[in-house]
Scaffold this motif. Structure first.
Motif, PDB file in Angstrom:
ATOM      1  N   ASN A 177      40.643  44.883  34.320  1.00  0.00           N
ATOM      2  CA  ASN A 177      40.535  43.419  34.225  1.00  0.00           C
ATOM      3  C   ASN A 177      40.346  42.785  35.587  1.00  0.00           C
ATOM      4  O   ASN A 177      40.833  43.299  36.592  1.00  0.00           O
ATOM      5  N   ASN A 178      39.686  41.649  35.587  1.00  0.00           N
ATOM      6  CA  ASN A 178      39.681  40.784  36.762  1.00  0.00           C
ATOM      7  C   ASN A 178      40.615  39.618  36.487  1.00  0.00           C
ATOM      8  O   ASN A 178      40.417  38.859  35.523  1.00  0.00           O
ATOM      9  N   PHE A 179      41.633  39.488  37.320  1.00  0.00           N
ATOM     10  CA  PHE A 179      42.609  38.396  37.170  1.00  0.00           C
ATOM     11  C   PHE A 179      43.301  38.320  38.531  1.00  0.00           C
ATOM     12  O   PHE A 179      44.364  38.892  38.736  1.00  0.00           O
ATOM     13  N   TYR A 180      42.626  37.640  39.472  1.00  0.00           N
ATOM     14  CA  TYR A 180      43.033  37.698  40.871  1.00  0.00           C
ATOM     15  C   TYR A 180      44.444  37.159  41.114  1.00  0.00           C
ATOM     16  O   TYR A 180      45.075  37.494  42.105  1.00  0.00           O
ATOM     17  N   GLU A 181      44.931  36.351  40.186  1.00  0.00           N
ATOM     18  CA  GLU A 181      46.316  35.875  40.307  1.00  0.00           C
ATOM     19  C   GLU A 181      47.297  37.045  40.367  1.00  0.00           C
ATOM     20  O   GLU A 181      48.420  36.916  40.847  1.00  0.00           O
TER      21      GLU A 181
ATOM     22  N   GLY B 276      30.993  36.590  34.182  1.00  0.00           N
ATOM     23  CA  GLY B 276      32.375  36.571  33.694  1.00  0.00           C
ATOM     24  C   GLY B 276      33.319  35.650  34.439  1.00  0.00           C
ATOM     25  O   GLY B 276      34.283  35.150  33.850  1.00  0.00           O
TER      26      GLY B 276
ATOM     27  N   CYS C 160      30.172  40.842  33.682  1.00  0.00           N
ATOM     28  CA  CYS C 160      30.785  40.470  34.965  1.00  0.00           C
ATOM     29  C   CYS C 160      29.707  40.448  36.033  1.00  0.00           C
ATOM     30  O   CYS C 160      28.765  41.237  36.019  1.00  0.00           O
TER      31      CYS C 160
ATOM     32  N   PHE D 185      44.331  39.508  29.478  1.00  0.00           N
ATOM     33  CA  PHE D 185      43.088  38.907  28.975  1.00  0.00           C
ATOM     34  C   PHE D 185      43.028  37.402  29.256  1.00  0.00           C
ATOM     35  O   PHE D 185      42.037  36.754  28.943  1.00  0.00           O
TER      36      PHE D 185
ATOM     37  N   HIS E 209      30.169  40.457  27.266  1.00  0.00           N
ATOM     38  CA  HIS E 209      30.720  39.875  28.496  1.00  0.00           C
ATOM     39  C   HIS E 209      30.069  40.607  29.660  1.00  0.00           C
ATOM     40  O   HIS E 209      30.067  41.832  29.696  1.00  0.00           O
TER      41      HIS E 209
ATOM     42  N   MET F 162      31.157  44.459  28.858  1.00  0.00           N
ATOM     43  CA  MET F 162      31.942  44.927  27.712  1.00  0.00           C
ATOM     44  C   MET F 162      31.555  44.072  26.506  1.00  0.00           C
ATOM     45  O   MET F 162      30.782  43.112  26.617  1.00  0.00           O
TER      46      MET F 162
ATOM     47  N   TYR G 256      42.952  28.725  40.428  1.00  0.00           N
ATOM     48  CA  TYR G 256      41.601  29.074  39.965  1.00  0.00           C
ATOM     49  C   TYR G 256      41.050  27.884  39.192  1.00  0.00           C
ATOM     50  O   TYR G 256      41.710  27.353  38.295  1.00  0.00           O
TER      51      TYR G 256
ATOM     52  N   SER H  17      34.520  32.451  32.902  1.00  0.00           N
ATOM     53  CA  SER H  17      35.418  32.489  31.735  1.00  0.00           C
ATOM     54  C   SER H  17      36.872  32.484  32.202  1.00  0.00           C
ATOM     55  O   SER H  17      37.562  33.505  32.213  1.00  0.00           O
TER      56      SER H  17
ATOM     57  N   THR I 162      43.686  26.965  36.075  1.00  0.00           N
ATOM     58  CA  THR I 162      44.651  28.020  35.718  1.00  0.00           C
ATOM     59  C   THR I 162      46.016  27.672  36.327  1.00  0.00           C
ATOM     60  O   THR I 162      46.085  26.908  37.298  1.00  0.00           O
TER      61      THR I 162
ATOM     62  N   LYS J  31      40.818  32.122  32.883  1.00  0.00           N
ATOM     63  CA  LYS J  31      41.978  32.609  32.117  1.00  0.00           C
ATOM     64  C   LYS J  31      43.187  31.681  32.253  1.00  0.00           C
ATOM     65  O   LYS J  31      43.308  30.931  33.222  1.00  0.00           O
TER      66      LYS J  31
ATOM     67  N   ARG K 119      42.101  31.042  27.178  1.00  0.00           N
ATOM     68  CA  ARG K 119      41.054  31.270  28.172  1.00  0.00           C
ATOM     69  C   ARG K 119      39.718  30.842  27.583  1.00  0.00           C
ATOM     70  O   ARG K 119      39.626  30.557  26.393  1.00  0.00           O
TER      71      ARG K 119
HETATM   72  N1  LIG Z   1      42.258  32.600  36.228  1.00  0.00           N
HETATM   73  C1  LIG Z   1      41.349  33.581  36.352  1.00  0.00           C
HETATM   74  N2  LIG Z   1      40.384  33.688  35.431  1.00  0.00           N
HETATM   75  C2  LIG Z   1      39.456  34.676  35.518  1.00  0.00           C
HETATM   76  C3  LIG Z   1      39.463  35.573  36.616  1.00  0.00           C
HETATM   77  C4  LIG Z   1      40.491  35.421  37.571  1.00  0.00           C
HETATM   78  O1  LIG Z   1      40.582  36.178  38.567  1.00  0.00           O
HETATM   79  N3  LIG Z   1      41.424  34.431  37.402  1.00  0.00           N
HETATM   80  N4  LIG Z   1      38.478  36.534  36.722  1.00  0.00           N
HETATM   81  C5  LIG Z   1      37.212  36.264  36.028  1.00  0.00           C
HETATM   82  C6  LIG Z   1      36.300  37.400  36.009  1.00  0.00           C
HETATM   83  S1  LIG Z   1      35.514  37.758  37.463  1.00  0.00           S
HETATM   84  C7  LIG Z   1      36.009  38.076  34.871  1.00  0.00           C
HETATM   85  S2  LIG Z   1      34.813  39.287  34.835  1.00  0.00           S
HETATM   86  C8  LIG Z   1      36.787  37.853  33.634  1.00  0.00           C
HETATM   87  C9  LIG Z   1      37.417  39.155  33.217  1.00  0.00           C
HETATM   88  O2  LIG Z   1      37.970  39.064  31.948  1.00  0.00           O
HETATM   89  P1  LIG Z   1      38.688  40.327  31.329  1.00  0.00           P
HETATM   90  O3  LIG Z   1      39.691  40.825  32.320  1.00  0.00           O
HETATM   91  O4  LIG Z   1      39.318  39.862  30.057  1.00  0.00           O
HETATM   92  O5  LIG Z   1      37.629  41.359  31.115  1.00  0.00           O
HETATM   93  O6  LIG Z   1      37.809  36.886  33.781  1.00  0.00           O
HETATM   94  C10 LIG Z   1      37.450  35.777  34.598  1.00  0.00           C
HETATM   95  N5  LIG Z   1      38.511  34.777  34.556  1.00  0.00           N
END
Ligand SMILES: Nc1nc2c(c(=O)[nH]1)N[C@H]1C(S)=C(S)[C@@H](COP(=O)(O)O)O[C@H]1N2
Ligand SMILES: [Mo]
Length: 330
Positions: A92-96, A246, A149, A233, A147, A155, A204, A249, A184, A251, A238
């Motif tokens: 997953n990408n979720f930099y938090e 991606g 990225c 997710f 999706h 995916m 974010y 999108s 976020t 989160k 989200r």
């Molecule tokens: N708040 C937040 N939302 C985010 C991100 C993030 O880092 N923080 N990463 C984004 C990126 S780069 C992608 S590709 C998707 C990844 O979703 P997934 O982990 O469900 O595949 O979330 C996006 N939403």
């Protein structure tokens, strides 16, 4: 103020992804470690140790669980298989929660209740809505979405949720509103990535034009794989914008604001030359540091050609008529 430190930034993104061979081994290791934990807890704690070792014992059941699985919307078919949940929930990408892909355990620390979402700005009926009221207010449906990225992996997942437009209609946008800004949560005490990378422009932020937000494809997600979304997710709410890279999108949304000014996004602030506002998928416009012509299908060996608008042109190309001079793709 944002410190534009190029060095760590260059090391992020795809280069930070754990090679999958290594990753699989680690997952196997985690499984083994999990078994070890059960033995340990049961050994020292007798009674309720067993229940806690099952994993979910310490967590309250999700109050929205009874909404799942939602009715499938058959209009959203795929040209490929659904990605195995084992993959999509552990990459997953979720930099938090860190700049690497294996953030699921960190994200699991995010308390998903109580949670409320503020909807404000240029609307006739601003509101603060508890997440379970929001989930109960709109009919949920399941959609199979692809999706893509920006890092060139892709995916396909069964999201559950409702169209963003339904929520916007409910708060009655004013005619002055031109954009929707999404935010976020920001809680460095809980989110290790916000703590460790405190120089990033948290929280974010993402944004859409009103027309994009009103497109039927723009989907607010509350669940995935027929159940409430796991934290990694982007629970409890989200976006899914399948025609855009991606990162659009966003989160774990806490605030949605209608505005007449184009919001500055998290990624624009970090790398304006690499991550633009529009970020529509286009195989012919390379990212400054890599090609976008192909994508790596998560969980497989497959490389597929990337499609314009990620294959959703029929639904969204009309949004960009007359905007050809804008940098729609980065
Ligand atoms: N708040 C937040 N939302 C985010 C991100 C993030 O880092 N923080 N990463 C984004 C990126 S780069 C992608 S590709 C998707 C990844 O979703 P997934 O982990 O469900 O595949 O979330 C996006 N939403
Ligand atoms: Mo991404």
């Amino acid at each position: 103020m944002l410190i534009r430190n190029r060095k760590p930034w260059d090391q992020l993104r795809e280069s930070a992804a754990t090679p999958e061979a290594v990753f699989l081994d680690r997952r196997r290791l985690m499984k083994l470690a999990g078994l070890g934990t059960i033995a340990l807890i049961a050994g020292c704690d007798g009674g309720d140790g067993e229940a806690r070792a099952e994993g979910e014992g310490a967590k309250a059941p999700d109050p929205s669980a009874h909404f799942y699985p939602a009715k499938k919307n058959e209009a959203f078919a795929l040209d490929r298989s659904v990605t195995d949940e084992q993959w999509s929930s552990t990459y997953n990408n979720f930099y938090e929660f860190g700049t690497h892909k294996q953030i699921w355990a960190n994200a699991d620390k995010l308390p998903l209740r109580p949670w409320s979402v503020v909807i404000d700005g240029m609307v006739a009926k601003p509101a603060t809505i508890a997440i379970d009221d929001l989930i109960g207010r709109f009919p949920l449906e399941e959609r199979l979405y692809r999706h893509r990225c920006v890092e060139a992996w892709s995916m396909a997942v069964p999201w559950t949720g409702f169209p963003l437009r339904a929520l916007l209609d409910a708060v009655e946008p004013l005619s002055s509103a031109k954009y929707v800004r999404f935010e976020t949560f920001n809680d460095p005490k809980i989110a290790s990535g916000q703590r460790q990378n405190s120089f990033y422009p948290w929280p974010y932020i993402e944004g859409l034009t009103m027309a994009e937000a009103a497109n039927d494809l723009a989907f607010l997600v509350t669940g995935v794989y027929g159940k409430p979304a796991a934290a990694q997710f982007g629970a409890p709410l989200r976006l899914a914008l399948p025609w855009k890279y991606g990162f659009k999108s966003i989160k774990s949304i806490v605030r949605i604001t209608l505005t007449d000014r184009q919001p500055e996004t998290f990624w624009q602030a970090l790398g304006p030359d690499e991550y633009g506002f529009w970020a529509n998928v286009n195989p012919q416009v390379p990212h400054p540091r890599w090609s976008q012509a192909y994508e790596r299908v998560l969980g497989t060996e497959e490389r597929r050609p990337t499609l314009l608008f990620n294959g959703y042109g029929e639904q969204v190309a009309g949004l960009y008529k007359g905007l050809e001079r804008e940098p729609l793709y980065m």
